[in-house]
Motif scaffolding. Sequence first.
Motif, short mmCIF file in Angstrom:
data_model
loop_
_atom_site.label_atom_id
_atom_site.label_comp_id
_atom_site.label_asym_id
_atom_site.label_seq_id
_atom_site.Cartn_x
_atom_site.Cartn_y
_atom_site.Cartn_z
N GLY A 164 -9.11 -14.91 11.68
CA GLY A 164 -8.62 -16.30 12.22
C GLY A 164 -8.16 -16.24 13.65
N TYR A 165 -7.40 -15.06 14.12
CA TYR A 165 -6.87 -15.01 15.20
C TYR A 165 -7.80 -14.54 16.24
CZ TYR A 165 -1.84 -15.25 14.87
OH TYR A 165 -0.58 -15.98 14.84
N GLY A 166 -8.84 -13.40 15.83
CA GLY A 166 -9.48 -12.92 16.84
C GLY A 166 -10.78 -13.86 17.21
N ASN A 167 -11.19 -14.62 16.18
CA ASN A 167 -12.39 -15.45 16.33
C ASN A 167 -12.22 -16.56 17.51
OD1 ASN A 167 -13.73 -14.08 14.58
ND2 ASN A 167 -13.40 -15.91 13.20
N VAL A 168 -11.09 -16.88 18.13
CA VAL A 168 -10.61 -17.65 18.93
C VAL A 168 -11.16 -17.07 20.49
CG1 VAL A 168 -9.13 -19.06 20.38
CG2 VAL A 168 -9.16 -19.15 17.87
N ASP A 169 -10.98 -15.82 20.65
CA ASP A 169 -11.06 -15.06 21.52
C ASP A 169 -12.60 -14.75 21.60
OD1 ASP A 169 -8.78 -14.44 22.94
OD2 ASP A 169 -8.22 -12.97 21.42
N LEU A 170 -13.41 -14.72 20.56
CA LEU A 170 -14.78 -14.52 20.67
C LEU A 170 -15.51 -15.70 21.16
CD1 LEU A 170 -15.57 -12.48 17.32
CD2 LEU A 170 -15.40 -11.60 19.75
N LEU A 171 -14.72 -16.76 20.71
CA LEU A 171 -15.34 -18.18 21.36
C LEU A 171 -15.23 -18.34 22.80
CD1 LEU A 171 -14.36 -20.81 18.53
CD2 LEU A 171 -16.56 -20.03 19.10
N ASP A 172 -13.84 -17.86 23.29
CA ASP A 172 -13.41 -18.17 24.76
C ASP A 172 -14.32 -17.13 25.66
OD1 ASP A 172 -11.42 -19.27 26.61
OD2 ASP A 172 -10.99 -17.06 26.85
N ASN A 173 -14.75 -16.07 25.19
CA ASN A 173 -15.47 -15.05 26.00
C ASN A 173 -16.88 -15.22 25.90
OD1 ASN A 173 -16.38 -13.54 23.73
ND2 ASN A 173 -14.56 -12.05 24.13
N GLY A 174 -17.32 -16.10 24.99
CA GLY A 174 -18.60 -16.42 25.01
C GLY A 174 -19.71 -15.35 23.81
N GLU A 175 -18.77 -14.55 23.34
CA GLU A 175 -19.50 -13.56 22.32
C GLU A 175 -20.01 -14.30 21.11
OE1 GLU A 175 -18.72 -9.36 20.17
OE2 GLU A 175 -17.46 -9.85 21.69
N ALA A 176 -19.27 -15.54 20.70
CA ALA A 176 -19.42 -16.39 19.46
C ALA A 176 -19.81 -17.78 20.08
CB ALA A 176 -18.40 -16.26 18.59
N ASP A 177 -20.59 -18.42 19.58
CA ASP A 177 -21.08 -19.96 19.94
C ASP A 177 -20.34 -20.90 18.73
OD1 ASP A 177 -23.08 -19.25 21.96
OD2 ASP A 177 -24.12 -18.34 20.04
N ILE A 178 -20.11 -20.40 17.63
CA ILE A 178 -19.22 -21.10 16.67
C ILE A 178 -18.47 -20.05 15.81
CG2 ILE A 178 -20.66 -23.02 16.50
CD1 ILE A 178 -22.31 -21.96 14.17
#
Length: 353
Positions: free
Chosen positions: A89-103
């Motif tokens: 939950g916490y870390g996935n927001v960072d993955l979105l922000d840095n472009g490592e995840a799209d959704i």
Amino acid sequence: MIGRKFPLILLLTFVALVACSQETVQTSNGSEANGDETLSSTGSESISLNMATLSQGSSWYVYGATMASILQDEVDEINRVDVLPYSGGYGNVDLLDNGEADIALTFNLNNLWAYNGDNGYEQKYENIRALVGGMDKYYVGIVMTNEFVDRYDITSIADIKEKEIPIRLLTVNRGSQGEMAARQILEVYGLDYDTIKSYGGSVEHTSFDVVQSSIQDGRGDMFIQVMTEGHPAFTEIAIQTPVTFISVEDEYLEKLREYGYVKNILPPNVYNGQDYEVQSPGLSTTLTTTTELSEDLAYAITKALAENKERLVDGHNALSYYIPEEGLHPDNIGRIPLHPGAEKYYQEKGWLE
């Protein structure tokens, strides 16, 4: 002169073909990819997406695999969805922000906190946008051993403060979703870790297996953690040791709304010995993205999931709580903006006022 030009033309043509082939890779389905985009058999562009979830074997990983299958089947533009077995939950927001995840799968609470830059987030993530919310039901489980409850005649967490009871509190590791929930619940009751210690109690942040053994061996009195119905750790604790699931009263739930929690009712007989309803702070899973996702793709993703609930439930029964027309409710998405593509779909369905 003509004889000299002809070989030169052949040489230039060969070099051009080699250069083109170096920029082309084969995808898993045999189509050709140039960069991050692939060309489908019809010649139209198709896209590969990264989806952040949680570790393999977790509910969120299963959610992700189920959604990936639906999106690959239902959205022509999507060639492949890679399910990332991290970061929660916490870390996935960072993955979105840095472009490592799209959704990414997040909790509604994470969205709210990240957007505002508080409760564990050191910056504002104002680019996050919601696609789908209210996909399941999570609870903040609070258990006390029956021996402890009987000894101090406890009916509420409020009794700890009123009677200054030396309770031995267990949580999972600091900075996790469950540990943050523990701090927030204590706060609305006028407690914190230092206050508990001042009463002669203790606070330990540890792993699930240590929590279970501590409860079983009488070295811990209370455990607070985010849980689903049938959560393995709570199931094991309730089987091994007689425990009481503690409800949170309305006045304190109202205070917890500031953090984005809602009121969820855990039905009776989910856990051993729990033959009563439990009123709990609630949270739920959302599918989140950023402003970088195109409107057309956000629309298609939202539509595919909202119109394939049966397939979602076939993948994981916890998704049976998902009601598509309520997936856009502010509480269910963490009170962040909807992505314009999702908003377009909900407006077409008449679900958005």
